[in-house]
Design an enzyme around this catalytic site. Structure first.
Site: not given
Length: 560
Positions: A35, A264, A274
């Site tokens: 994204e 992850r 983020k």
RNA sequence: UGGGGUAUCGUCAAGCGGUAAGACAACGGAUUUUGAUUCCGUCAUUCGUAGGUUCGAAUCCUGCUACCCCAGCCA
């Protein structure tokens, strides 16, 4: 003739190999779907290497990997992020050729499928408010309740959805929802929203749309449209998989992609979210997204990491489903391993102490030959000026050394790399008792670093001729956080409590003249210190070096 | 108390019923004009735990425990 199927390296490749063997698939097509709402970090690099790596490995089976911007939320996304993402993927060494896609390019298709769903009675326009939605959804342990709008006529939903799309209603007024099962134990299946009204221009397609698809709806369709066979994502999407499949099955789309989840990446002493990264940047704890202390791709790049070292790292950490925290030492190992073989050597004194060689002929300057890389004799030699006044590392002298300290001390002899043997004769101090200069004598017989008598000198230290030294600013980086495990903090603490206030140390160094001539891409080893390269702000008359990684230091460790 | 996952060396991670790979880290020792590199060696009788099946289990079954994720009109 049948192609030979590669041997699998992890559970995802196991699945792919099975699919190929069983004939379920005849090709392999993956994608990297960021994204564009932030900068990529090394966790994304793991995913990039995985997806592109699989495409490459299964090249004989038409292995391909797309880049797709998952741009379904105009409130958060921006072209700046798209540009940085593409630059980072490219820098890592991957090529998506002409397969650069955008979920926003599929909006019309998504829309048409949504109308199909409504017509099938599998989606409806809901007028519950956000608060009511939450209430109707139920909880983790209690089933939800059907929306009063759930069974409205198909024609009515069709009409309302058309009017939503035409901009007749304000944000939050209506929602298109999938009609699945409000009592599902999987909350994702409780009639999830698939379209919401957002009257914000989209960074790529402007104000063409006021209804935007949700991730859960857009993602499987994007994958399907692109012919993705294996849709690899992270663990938190595991319980979205039934929904991913529901859309594809309900729409009866053939040859459906398969979602596969993996854990992850977490790295010790740093953070990967983020949100936190953004916070560090905005609070100016760091100097932008490419601050060399950050685990962002751009940060690693500015620090001096090579794409190959990051790919090697991604390869070594493996792929699995267990939550884990990889030791940052492994990343360090990867870059050291590469640079040890390739980096030219140079001498730099980070914390200078003046040495005067009392028996050196006044004013004499001698050029000594120094190997560019002792581990690679082919690399040849460079010339380094030697004179009677030198800089050495302050830590390479001790007035009262402990046992097994091999460096300079009163009466102790040491070898100056590629130069001469010197013996400390005097220590000069200021009024406060600080050592400001030391006097040595040199052995003229020891030129180049050996003597005819073959006597043994345990200590070998680096140096720079004072008259020829070039000033340089050197950035030394430490862990961004003081805590090894940043994924699981003690009660009542927050990530910022563990920020390392000393993560950047700046030194005013004296370096050999050779370093003025290296180009911006050259990574050098400052002997006995580590690997460095010029910062983006460095110039030949104002040198700035970043420490990529230090050398292993068993002496420093032993001292602790 | 619902659902979905995961548990193998300090850290990653192989193993897919036949008797615990490898890497990083660590620790010894050799070599060394970088206390780096290189080289040699050490490092899980045991696989979260308790049972069961089997000639044989990290691998199959059952119970238990711990940890992670899910109640955005974010992705």
């Amino acid at each position: 003739m049948s192609l030979s199927i590669p041997s699998p390296a992890n559970f995802i490749e196991d699945i792919i190999v099975e699919d190929l063997k069983s004939g379920k698939r005849t090709n392999v097509h993956t994608r990297f779907p960021p994204e564009p709402n932030g900068y990529l970090h090394i966790g994304h690099a793991k995913s990039i290497c995985l997806n592109f790596g699989i495409a490459h490995k299964f090249a004989d089976f038409n292995g391909l990997c797309n880049v797709r911007m998952d741009d379904t939320n105009p409130a958060k996304e921006d072209i700046e992020y798209e540009d940085s993402i593409k630059a980072d993927v490219r820098w890592l060494g991957f090529d998506w050729e002409d397969r650069e896609y955008y979920a926003s390019d599929y909006y019309q298709k998504f829309y048409d499928y949504a109308i199909d769903l409504i017509k099938m009675g599998k989606a409806y326009v809901c007028e519950l408010t956000a608060e009511q939605m939450t209430e109707y959804r139920g909880t983790l342990t209690e089933a939800g309740r059907n929306s009063p709008w759930r069974d409205r006529p198909i024609e009515e939903s069709l009409d309302l959805f058309a009017r939503m799309t035409a901009g007749e209603f304000p944000e939050g007024k209506m929602l298109l929802r999938a009609k699945i099962d409000m009592s599902s134990p999987n909350i994702n299946m409780r009639d999830p929203a698939i379209y919401r009204i957002r009257k914000i221009p989209h960074h790529r397609i402007g104000d063409k749309w006021v209804v935007y698809p949700m991730y859960d709806y857009a993602h499987p369709l994007s994958d399907w449209i692109e012919g993705i066979t294996h849709s690899i994502c992270t663990l938190e999407f595991e319980d979205h998989r039934p929904l991913y499949n529901w859309f594809l099955e309900t729409l009866e789309l053939p040859n459906r992609p398969q979602q596969i989840e993996f854990a992850r990446l977490n790295l010790s002493y740093t953070v990967m979210s983020k949100r936190l990264l953004l916070q560090l940047v905005e609070a100016k704890f760091v100097d932008g997204w490419d601050d060399p202390r950050l685990p962002t791709i751009s940060g690693l790049r500015r620090r001096g990491y090579t794409p190959a070292s990051i790919r090697e790292f991604a390869d070594r950490i493996g792929v699995a489903k267990a939550d884990s925290i990889v030791d940052i030492n492994l990343l360090w190992f990867c870059i050291r391993d590469e640079l040890n073989a390739t980096a030219p050597r140079a001498m730099a004194v980070l914390d200078p102490l003046k040495v005067k060689i009392t028996n050196w002929p006044e004013g004499k300057v001698e050029m000594v030959q120094a190997q560019i890389n002792p581990n690679d004799p082919e690399a040849g030699f460079r010339e380094v000026p030697f004179s009677g006044e030198l800089w050495i590392e302050r830590s390479d002298f001790m007035e009262d050394p402990p046992k097994k300290y091999f460096r300079l001390a009163p009466g102790q002899e040491v070898r100056l790399i590629s130069g001469y043997y010197v013996t400390c004769t005097d220590v000069i101090k200021d009024d406060e008792g600080n050592v400001v200069e030391i006097h040595c004598t040199y052995d003229p017989e020891s030129k180049g670093g050996t003597t005819p008598d073959g006597r043994r000198v345990r200590g070998t230290i680096h140096w720079v001729s004072a008259a020829h030294a070039v000033d340089a600013k050197v950035n030394l980086y430490e862990h961004l956080f003081t805590r090894e495990n940043m994924t699981n903090l003690p009660p009542d603490t927050k990530p910022m409590d563990f920020i390392n206030e000393n993560s950047l140390e700046v030194s005013s160094a004296k370096v050999e003249p050779y370093l003025q001539s290296i180009d911006a891409e050259t990574r050098v080893q400052f002997m006995r210190h580590g690997y460095f390269w010029p910062d983006k702000e460095s110039s030949s008359d104002a040198l700035v070096f970043n420490r990529i990684v230090g050398l292993k230091d068993s002496w420093g460790k032993k001292k602790k």
